[in-house]
Design a protein around this motif. Structure first.
Motif, PDB file in Angstrom:
ATOM      1  N   GLU A   1      47.983  43.408  37.796  1.00 38.58           N
ATOM      2  CA  GLU A   1      47.946  42.698  39.065  1.00 38.58           C
ATOM      3  C   GLU A   1      47.278  43.520  40.156  1.00 38.58           C
ATOM      4  O   GLU A   1      46.739  42.957  41.108  1.00 38.58           O
ATOM      5  N   VAL A   2      47.336  44.856  40.041  1.00 41.95           N
ATOM      6  CA  VAL A   2      46.578  45.693  40.974  1.00 41.95           C
ATOM      7  C   VAL A   2      45.083  45.494  40.763  1.00 41.95           C
ATOM      8  O   VAL A   2      44.300  45.379  41.718  1.00 41.95           O
ATOM      9  N   LEU A   3      44.668  45.433  39.519  1.00 40.28           N
ATOM     10  CA  LEU A   3      43.247  45.281  39.204  1.00 40.28           C
ATOM     11  C   LEU A   3      42.756  43.845  39.399  1.00 40.28           C
ATOM     12  O   LEU A   3      41.573  43.624  39.683  1.00 40.28           O
ATOM     13  N   ILE A   4      43.652  42.871  39.238  1.00 41.67           N
ATOM     14  CA  ILE A   4      43.299  41.458  39.437  1.00 41.67           C
ATOM     15  C   ILE A   4      44.266  40.904  40.489  1.00 41.67           C
ATOM     16  O   ILE A   4      45.279  40.272  40.156  1.00 41.67           O
ATOM     17  N   PRO A   5      44.001  41.141  41.768  1.00 46.80           N
ATOM     18  CA  PRO A   5      44.988  40.815  42.816  1.00 46.80           C
ATOM     19  C   PRO A   5      45.373  39.349  42.881  1.00 46.80           C
ATOM     20  O   PRO A   5      46.444  39.023  43.397  1.00 46.80           O
ATOM     21  N   ARG A   6      44.552  38.458  42.370  1.00 49.03           N
ATOM     22  CA  ARG A   6      44.903  37.041  42.434  1.00 49.03           C
ATOM     23  C   ARG A   6      46.072  36.687  41.521  1.00 49.03           C
ATOM     24  O   ARG A   6      46.657  35.611  41.645  1.00 49.03           O
TER      25      ARG A   6
END
Length: 510
Positions: free
Chosen positions: A473-478
């Motif tokens: 989720e850090v790398l893909i904030p959406r």
């Protein structure tokens, strides 16, 4: 001049997130009480008494009451026939009543060395004196009084932690904006999430670990750190961070993520103010004990360096599976732990500095901009504390409480959270089965070693899975539900070409 944060509308004037709409497991479970939040429901409902904070706190109090009942068989002491293991009700609080000489009226550090940081030592000492004197007045054993006093105060601490977490998520301000004076409209752009606190209040592992030790005390002190940092009050944040570190050292791990994100956001001065305040508070609390009873004060640090590999750690599982004899050497494991933990911290620091950075902005050299989607503080704090446990040589059963509020702040999604909780419960009861097998040696009691290794490995794996999901989720904030970002728009499907006019049906044959 932009208005201050306190002049902004309160979070309850902003739309709030309904978990039954955003979380698949919550949506499925809502079928038991009438289904998900409706399209025409009034949010928030008018003239209601059961506000989210009241419902969440009531749930927490019910959980604490169940926890008190679960530990009640061990409150009286005098454990016989390994009742503390067969009932899974062991608690350090009751065991240390005699081990720390509190039953003799001893004052921690002055009369007896204590294996805990100073503020926790004072906590047990004050309640120990009360229990000792009440026992003398009523002519009874002060041990049960000591346990129940501690349980009551710890439950109050737990309720305070739940209420503060609720306030953090109800407000849900952005702390990932760069610069000293971010746009207030952006600061308050996220929807309110008051129901996230239910994950802490209803966490199954709390039912059995709330009063194993004094960790709820430290957690109640650490939660205001996140609240005041969210409100841009670094001095108050540092005050509570220093208190938390003086109670349990795990809160010291918050400083690294704080400084990394502050550097990226160009908010290094507030972070340094918070860190300096925490250091001063910790020193003021520790200095008198260190000066007058240095040997007793040093006991905590000496014990942590001398302790062998603990039950249920990753090292214990690795040793049991591979038979690697070198892992019996605590100094060797210490060195491996330091290397792996240091590498983990470097990786987390790089994640904090570069994840979500928008490329192509000249002259900024990696400093955050308003368009960046940088990690949140709680996400990095969870990763650091989890790495400390995953690679450490000590992982007591109550340490799960350290991760609970961080997990709620970092990733408030029920699915993986409950799977992790199931693994923790599996380990909790397996641990006592293992203790019974070791203590009642020769009596054919307890559980076999392979089952204990399975439980310990499942706990280790689920914490690692939680880390992986947070990194994702850090790398893909959406994917991060806290941010409330809209999904990327999908390109519209191409309009199909019009069909050719079909030939008229043939006329009927004459």
């Amino acid at each position: 001049m932009p208005p201050s944060f306190t002049e902004q509308p309160r979070s309850n004037e902003r739309p709030s997130v309904a978990p039954t709409r955003t979380d698949r497991l919550a949506r499925f479970a809502s079928g038991l009480i009438g289904g998900p939040f409706g399209d025409h429901a009034v949010d928030p409902p008018r003239r209601r008494y059961w506000t989210p904070v009241r419902v969440v706190l009531l749930t927490g109090l019910v959980a604490f009451a169940i926890s008190w009942l679960q530990k009640y068989p061990c409150a009286s002491g005098g454990w016989t026939d390994w009742a503390q293991y067969t009932n899974a009700c062991y608690t350090d609080i009751r065991a240390l009543w005699g081990a720390e000489r509190l039953n003799e009226g001893a004052i921690p550090y002055r009369d007896h060395p204590v294996e805990y940081p100073v503020l926790t030592g004072w906590f047990m000492g004050v309640l120990g004196q009360i229990a000792f004197r009440l026992g003398n007045i009523f002519g009874t054993d002060g041990g049960p009084i000591f346990y129940h006093l501690n349980a009551i105060v710890l439950f109050i601490c737990g309720a305070a932690a739940i209420a503060i977490l609720h306030r953090i998520r109800e407000d849900n301000r952005r702390t990932d904006l760069p610069g000293p004076n971010p746009d207030p409209a952006l600061v308050h752009s996220r929807p309110s999430r008051p129901w996230d606190a239910m994950m802490l209040a209803a966490a199954p592992i709390v039912l059995v670990t709330a009063t194993v030790n004094w960790d709820l005390f430290a957690i109640a002190l650490s939660m205001p750190f996140f609240l005041y940092w969210q409100r841009s009050r670094p001095i108050m944040a540092g005050l509570f961070l220093g208190l938390a570190v003086a109670a349990k050292f795990y809160a010291l791990l918050f400083i690294g993520p704080l400084l990394i994100l502050a550097f990226r956001q160009r908010k290094l001065l507030p972070a340094l103010q918070a860190t300096a305040t925490a250091a001063v508070v910790w020193a003021v609390i520790n200095a008198p004990v260190a000066y007058f009873w240095r040997d007793s004060w040093m006991r905590f640090f000496e014990l942590n360096s001398e302790r062998p590999v603990d039950w249920g750690t990753g090292w214990y599982v690795l040793r049991g599976v591979t038979g690697w004899e070198k892992l019996w050497d605590s100094e060797y494991v210490n060195d491996l732990y330091l290397v792996l933990f240091a590498l983990s911290c470097i990786g987390i620091a790089l994640l904090g500095l570069f994840a979500g950075r928008r490329p192509g902005i000249p002259g900024l050299r990696g400093i955050a901009t308003a368009d960046d989607l940088m990690p949140r503080l709680a996400q990095l704090c969870f990763l650091v504390v989890a790495a400390f446990l995953l690679f450490g040589k000590v992982w007591s059963q109550q340490y799960v409480l350290w991760l609970l509020p961080l997990a709620v702040l970092a990733r408030p999604k029920w699915g993986a959270f409950l799977l992790w909780q199931a693994a923790e419960l599996f380990y909790f009861f397996s641990f006592y089965g293992k203790m019974l097998q070791v203590s009642a040696d020769g009596e054919d009691r307890g559980i076999p070693e392979f089952l204990f290794l399975t439980a310990a490995a499942s706990r280790w794996i689920m914490v690692a899975v939680m880390c992986a999901l947070i990194v994702q989720e850090v790398l893909i904030p959406r994917l991060d539900s806290v941010r409330g970002l809209r999904p990327r728009p999908r390109p519209a499907a191409a309009t199909p070409p019009p069909r050719e006019t079909s030939d008229p049906a043939p006329a009927a044959a004459p």
